[in-house]
Design a protein around this motif. Structure first.
Motif, short mmCIF file in Angstrom:
data_model
loop_
_atom_site.label_atom_id
_atom_site.label_comp_id
_atom_site.label_asym_id
_atom_site.label_seq_id
_atom_site.Cartn_x
_atom_site.Cartn_y
_atom_site.Cartn_z
N ALA A 90 4.69 -20.91 65.87
CA ALA A 90 4.48 -19.95 64.78
C ALA A 90 5.58 -18.89 64.79
N GLY A 91 6.14 -18.62 63.63
CA GLY A 91 7.21 -17.64 63.56
C GLY A 91 7.44 -17.17 62.14
N LEU A 92 8.05 -16.01 62.03
CA LEU A 92 8.33 -15.39 60.75
C LEU A 92 9.75 -14.86 60.76
N GLY A 93 10.48 -15.08 59.67
CA GLY A 93 11.86 -14.60 59.58
C GLY A 93 11.94 -13.17 59.07
N LEU A 94 13.09 -12.56 59.29
CA LEU A 94 13.35 -11.20 58.81
C LEU A 94 14.84 -11.05 58.60
N SER A 95 15.24 -10.72 57.38
CA SER A 95 16.65 -10.50 57.11
C SER A 95 16.89 -9.04 56.77
N GLY A 96 18.11 -8.59 57.00
CA GLY A 96 18.48 -7.21 56.72
C GLY A 96 19.44 -6.68 57.78
N ARG A 97 20.33 -5.82 57.36
CA ARG A 97 21.25 -5.19 58.30
C ARG A 97 20.47 -4.25 59.22
N VAL A 98 20.91 -4.14 60.46
CA VAL A 98 20.21 -3.32 61.43
C VAL A 98 20.05 -1.88 60.93
N ALA A 99 21.07 -1.35 60.28
CA ALA A 99 21.01 0.03 59.79
C ALA A 99 19.97 0.22 58.69
N GLU A 100 19.49 -0.88 58.11
CA GLU A 100 18.58 -0.78 56.97
C GLU A 100 17.19 -1.35 57.26
N LEU A 101 16.99 -1.94 58.42
CA LEU A 101 15.70 -2.55 58.74
C LEU A 101 14.58 -1.52 58.70
N ILE A 146 23.32 -12.99 65.00
CA ILE A 146 24.32 -13.04 63.94
C ILE A 146 24.01 -11.96 62.90
N PRO A 147 24.99 -11.60 62.08
CA PRO A 147 24.80 -10.50 61.14
C PRO A 147 23.67 -10.74 60.15
N LYS A 148 23.01 -9.68 59.78
CA LYS A 148 22.00 -9.62 58.73
C LYS A 148 20.67 -10.29 59.07
N VAL A 149 20.55 -10.78 60.29
CA VAL A 149 19.24 -11.24 60.77
C VAL A 149 19.02 -10.74 62.21
N GLY A 150 19.57 -9.58 62.52
CA GLY A 150 19.47 -9.04 63.87
C GLY A 150 18.05 -8.79 64.31
N GLY A 151 17.20 -8.36 63.38
CA GLY A 151 15.80 -8.13 63.73
C GLY A 151 15.11 -9.41 64.15
N TYR A 152 15.29 -10.47 63.37
CA TYR A 152 14.72 -11.77 63.71
C TYR A 152 15.27 -12.27 65.04
N CYS A 153 16.59 -12.18 65.20
CA CYS A 153 17.22 -12.65 66.44
C CYS A 153 16.63 -11.94 67.65
N SER A 154 16.36 -10.64 67.52
CA SER A 154 15.84 -9.88 68.66
C SER A 154 14.48 -10.40 69.10
N SER A 188 10.93 -24.47 54.57
CA SER A 188 10.78 -23.31 53.68
C SER A 188 10.81 -22.00 54.45
N PHE A 189 11.16 -22.05 55.73
CA PHE A 189 11.14 -20.87 56.59
C PHE A 189 11.94 -19.72 55.98
N ARG A 190 13.13 -20.04 55.52
CA ARG A 190 14.00 -18.98 54.99
C ARG A 190 13.40 -18.34 53.75
N ASP A 191 12.80 -19.15 52.89
CA ASP A 191 12.21 -18.63 51.66
C ASP A 191 11.02 -17.73 51.95
N ASN A 192 10.33 -17.99 53.05
CA ASN A 192 9.13 -17.21 53.38
C ASN A 192 9.43 -16.00 54.26
N SER A 193 10.71 -15.78 54.59
CA SER A 193 11.08 -14.67 55.46
C SER A 193 10.93 -13.33 54.74
N ARG A 194 10.72 -12.29 55.53
CA ARG A 194 10.73 -10.93 54.98
C ARG A 194 12.16 -10.49 54.75
N ARG A 195 12.39 -9.80 53.65
CA ARG A 195 13.73 -9.30 53.34
C ARG A 195 13.71 -7.78 53.29
#
Length: 258
Positions: A90-101, A146-154, A188-195
């Motif tokens: 089970a997992g959930l994606g999250l995109s966004g720059r670290v400065a804006e998360l 990698i850039p713009k998914v730092g929150g997910y990567c963490s 569909s993981f990417r489509d269901n990620s939080r932005r």
């Protein structure tokens, strides 16, 4: 010839679609009794209907809710009397720059991606004997953010840390802990990620099918290796970014500018 998973009981979280759904079907095809756990009751019903011949048990579960996880494990023990394999998918994606998360988004994704597996492992371990398998589905970006998914990567870095510690802690009990590192997968993981915003997420390779990842998970359930990569390119990516971190930084700068 008897299959290694014959008579074994496996739990797969995030089982309603993508890698989790494929893992349920693959494990069942290899003779395991499989419990499909996910939040979507309707999707679980559909999966159980399609896998009726294999006797898949669907249990609505929210991995971020400890009570929900414990109720699921109790159901497993009540139905089968044992638990041999836990696949934390089970997992959930999250995109966004670290400065804006948004902190609330990051907290929630940590609850699903890191605390969720912790809940499942803590609930399952007391009922696992020698030969038990814990399989945590991480990501290659849990090895190199990698850039713009730092929150997910963490969150995947955190899951890797839990896996590495637990692997040593339960070794004397004969329980293995495997980390699986998929690269891009066609789900569909990417489509269901939080932005965080409407950011462009950059180029991605075509990726592999969920079935290919599921076969790796099922093989890990049989053999209990330490680390599993789905493709050679995934393994080479991790090796390259580990050996040449500065070069990787420079290569990713153009991606970060988009």
């Amino acid at each position: 010839m008897e299959h290694p998973l014959e008579g074994k009981v496996a739990v797969v979280t995030g089982a309603s679609s993508g890698i989790g759904e494929a893992a349920v079907l693959e494990l069942a095809s290899r003779g395991a009794s499989v419990v499909a756990a996910a939040r979507s009751a309707e999707k679980l019903k559909d999966l159980a209907r399609r896998a009726a011949a294999s006797g898949v048990l669907a249990v609505e579960t929210d991995v971020s809710d400890r009570d929900s996880v414990e109720a699921m494990i109790e159901r497993v023990l009540g139905e089968f009397g044992r638990l041999d394999v836990l696949v934390n998918n089970a997992g959930l994606g999250l995109s966004g720059r670290v400065a804006e998360l948004r902190a609330e988004d990051l907290r929630y994704v940590f609850e699903v991606n890191a605390v969720g597996p912790l809940n499942c492992m803590q609930a399952a371990l007391p009922h696992m004997g020698r030969g038990g398998r814990i399989i945590n589905v991480s990501s290659v970006v849990g090895k190199r953010a990698i850039p713009k998914v730092g929150g997910y990567c963490s969150t995947k870095f955190a899951l890797n840390a839990l896996s590495d510690s637990l692997r040593v802690e339960v070794a004397d009990r004969g329980i293995s802990v495997t980390s699986v590192y998929p690269g891009t997968t066609r789900t569909s993981f990417r489509d269901n990620s939080r932005r965080t915003k409407d950011e462009k997420r950059g180029w991605r390779p075509k990726g592999v099918t969920p079935d290919k990842v599921a076969k790796k998970i099922a093989a890990a359930a049989e053999k209990g290796p330490r680390d599993v990569y789905v493709t050679l390119s995934d393994r080479l990516f991790v090796a390259g970014v580990t050996l040449f971190p500065g070069l990787t930084d420079r290569a990713l700068r153009s991606w970060a500018k988009d």
